[in-house]
Design a protein around this motif. Sequence first.
Motif, PDB file in Angstrom:
ATOM      1  N   ARG A  13      45.453  60.018  13.843  1.00 47.78           N
ATOM      2  CA  ARG A  13      45.470  60.064  15.338  1.00 47.78           C
ATOM      3  C   ARG A  13      46.917  60.013  15.692  1.00 47.78           C
ATOM      4  O   ARG A  13      47.080  60.369  16.777  1.00 47.78           O
ATOM      5  N   ALA A  37      48.424  63.490  16.004  1.00 44.13           N
ATOM      6  CA  ALA A  37      47.899  64.260  17.076  1.00 44.13           C
ATOM      7  C   ALA A  37      48.689  63.629  18.349  1.00 44.13           C
ATOM      8  O   ALA A  37      49.076  64.615  19.250  1.00 44.13           O
ATOM      9  N   ARG A  38      49.196  62.355  18.460  1.00 46.07           N
ATOM     10  CA  ARG A  38      49.946  61.877  19.502  1.00 46.07           C
ATOM     11  C   ARG A  38      51.333  62.581  19.254  1.00 46.07           C
ATOM     12  O   ARG A  38      51.952  62.925  20.382  1.00 46.07           O
ATOM     13  N   ALA A  88      51.951  65.455  18.114  1.00 52.66           N
ATOM     14  CA  ALA A  88      51.855  66.868  18.520  1.00 52.66           C
ATOM     15  C   ALA A  88      51.864  66.962  20.036  1.00 52.66           C
ATOM     16  O   ALA A  88      52.101  68.064  20.566  1.00 52.66           O
ATOM     17  N   ASP A  89      51.293  66.044  20.893  1.00 49.26           N
ATOM     18  CA  ASP A  89      51.451  65.995  22.470  1.00 49.26           C
ATOM     19  C   ASP A  89      52.568  65.598  22.828  1.00 49.26           C
ATOM     20  O   ASP A  89      52.758  65.121  24.153  1.00 49.26           O
ATOM     21  N   GLY A  90      53.617  65.345  22.071  1.00 45.14           N
ATOM     22  CA  GLY A  90      54.939  64.928  22.370  1.00 45.14           C
ATOM     23  C   GLY A  90      55.201  63.438  22.426  1.00 45.14           C
ATOM     24  O   GLY A  90      56.230  63.101  23.342  1.00 45.14           O
ATOM     25  N   ASP A  91      54.506  62.699  21.806  1.00 39.77           N
ATOM     26  CA  ASP A  91      54.618  61.163  22.275  1.00 39.77           C
ATOM     27  C   ASP A  91      55.835  60.688  21.201  1.00 39.77           C
ATOM     28  O   ASP A  91      55.535  60.599  19.789  1.00 39.77           O
ATOM     29  N   TRP A 115      58.069  66.657  14.001  1.00 40.12           N
ATOM     30  CA  TRP A 115      58.006  66.730  15.457  1.00 40.12           C
ATOM     31  C   TRP A 115      57.659  67.912  15.883  1.00 40.12           C
ATOM     32  O   TRP A 115      56.754  68.143  17.014  1.00 40.12           O
ATOM     33  N   GLY A 137      51.765  70.092  15.587  1.00 36.73           N
ATOM     34  CA  GLY A 137      50.302  70.664  16.120  1.00 36.73           C
ATOM     35  C   GLY A 137      49.647  71.647  15.009  1.00 36.73           C
ATOM     36  O   GLY A 137      48.680  71.906  15.258  1.00 36.73           O
TER      37      GLY A 137
END
Length: 177
Positions: free
Chosen positions: A9, A12-13, A15-18, A59, A63
């Motif tokens: 999880r 995945a964050r 991968a979302d740029g967090d 970083w 993804g």
Amino acid sequence: MRPTDPDARVLARVADGDAAALTELYERYAGPLFTFLFRMAGDRGTAEEILQDTLLAVWRSAGTFQSRSRVSTWLFGVARRQAHNRLRGTPPPPAAEPYEQADRVPGPEELAVGGDWLQAALARLPRAQREVVVLSYLADLPHQDIAEVLGIPVGTVKSRLHLARTSLKEALHEQSV
């Protein structure tokens, strides 16, 4: 991987740029990754640089994680590739890093993973054996995960560990004589 896996999880964050998620992964894995990289590179500065390269690669490629392995295994694989890219063509790490008391104080990671004799003994091992020793004993990865990180069969992990243990026993014996 199960969707309930906290590391998956967090990745995945990432991968979302967090960026906070990357910090969370760093806090969880910086110690074991640094230990692995320090033993591969042979010095603190180079290990720190490779760790930063590893985080940048994580970083950029978070993804691409496809949940075929554990996140920790994937992270060690990224770190290993970064170390090989950085260390390619360089001689093995020095037998022992000299201590200059005025400006050289070992960090907590170095104190936790052994002294100069251990670094000297590890430096004498071929890189393939050094990798399995560090991943097994210092990063505490099971044989299956080591095999995944290195892209080799579990039997090869076991044989490399056996050969490395024999060499390390000889080094320890020489140290005590």
